[in-house]
Design a protein around this motif. Structure first.
Motif, mmCIF file in Angstrom:
data_model
loop_
_atom_site.group_PDB
_atom_site.id
_atom_site.type_symbol
_atom_site.label_atom_id
_atom_site.label_comp_id
_atom_site.label_asym_id
_atom_site.label_seq_id
_atom_site.Cartn_x
_atom_site.Cartn_y
_atom_site.Cartn_z
ATOM 1 N N ASN A 84 0.787 -1.150 -0.393
ATOM 2 C CA ASN A 84 0.161 0.212 0.105
ATOM 3 C C ASN A 84 0.185 1.578 0.298
ATOM 4 N N LYS A 115 1.194 1.575 -3.951
ATOM 5 C CA LYS A 115 -0.307 2.116 -4.456
ATOM 6 C C LYS A 115 0.072 3.803 -3.843
ATOM 7 N N GLY A 151 -2.065 0.621 5.107
ATOM 8 C CA GLY A 151 -1.603 -1.120 5.429
ATOM 9 C C GLY A 151 -1.242 -1.103 6.544
#
Length: 254
Positions: free
Chosen positions: A86, A89, A157
């Protein structure tokens, strides 16, 4: 001569100090340079989780089983790779190590890790001294599914933030904890009742081992096994209740 084969205080001091030194060393190594190496960064974070659990086991005088150890390892790897996924991302450039990762690698290893968590937890539940623990496996799987759903959404995350920001996940964890507590209490009550009726559950009970010649003794869940090398068939093992009292008709030679 009396030899105590299990001195919890000495074990606590020795192993506790070792775990503390190892944990400090890993944190220093991670902070200085190793956090910039792919995979190694997540492995070090996982090792930190494992050391904390093992240290807790030493303090509480509870043995951490092999399956539970594997649950912790695979679960920590899953959360670590999920956090890196994450961060990558969301294009957070706060870590140099992110340039070495890609979505495909992180996704595949996350799926492998979460599958192993379920397998290892199921094996731990199956081999648990409490047969009721097998009924917690569905709860555990649902919690992982909800956590995975959050991680693959807009979360960054971080495990703590993922849990605290999801009320449903918190509720699931509370229900899981209640079930575990209920099963443990139910099993403890049934175990005491069976023991009182003469239906012994040896895997649940503790042992006391004595040697007629030298006064060798061992106690605890693995007391008899600790004296096997010196007993040579002469020791008498007494199955004892958790409060230390002997149970009738519960002796054997080892």
């Amino acid at each position: 001569m009396h030899i105590n084969t299990y001195d919890h205080r000495s074990v606590f001091l020795r192993e506790g100090i070792i775990f503390l030194i190892l944990y400090l060393f890993l944190n220093m190594a991670y902070s200085m340079e190793l956090k910039n190496y792919p995979i190694i960064d997540v492995v070090l974070l996982t090792a930190g989780f494992v050391i904390r659990v093992l240290y807790g086991g030493v303090i509480a005088n509870v043995e951490v089983s092999e399956w539970l150890y594997l649950v912790i390892v695979s679960g920590a790897l899953y959360m670590g790779f999920g956090k890196r996924r994450n961060e990558l991302k969301q294009q957070k450039n706060t870590r140099k190590v992110l340039k070495h990762y890609n979505d495909a690698f992180l996704d595949k290893n996350m799926y492998v890790a979460v599958a192993l968590v379920i397998v290892f937890y199921s094996m731990w539940a199956i081999e648990s001294i409490n047969p009721l623990m097998i009924w917690t496996v569905p709860f555990f799987m649902i919690i992982l599914m909800k956590y995975s759903f959050d991680v693959e959404g807009n979360s960054d995350g971080d495990p703590v933030e993922v849990i605290l920001q999801d009320k449903v996940l918190i509720l699931l964890i509370l229900l899981y904890a209640i079930c575990v507590l209920f099963y443990c209490i139910s099993f403890d009550v049934s175990g005491r009742a069976n023991a009182g009726a003469g239906n012994l559950l040896p895997v649940r009970l503790h042992m006391r081992c004595t040697h007629p010649a030298g006064g060798l003794s061992g106690s605890g869940q693995f007391g008899c096994e600790a004296g096997l090398g010196l007993c040579a068939g002469l020791c008498t093992c007494h199955v004892v209740a958790p409060d230390g009292s002997d149970l009738p008709d519960a002796t054997e030679k080892i």
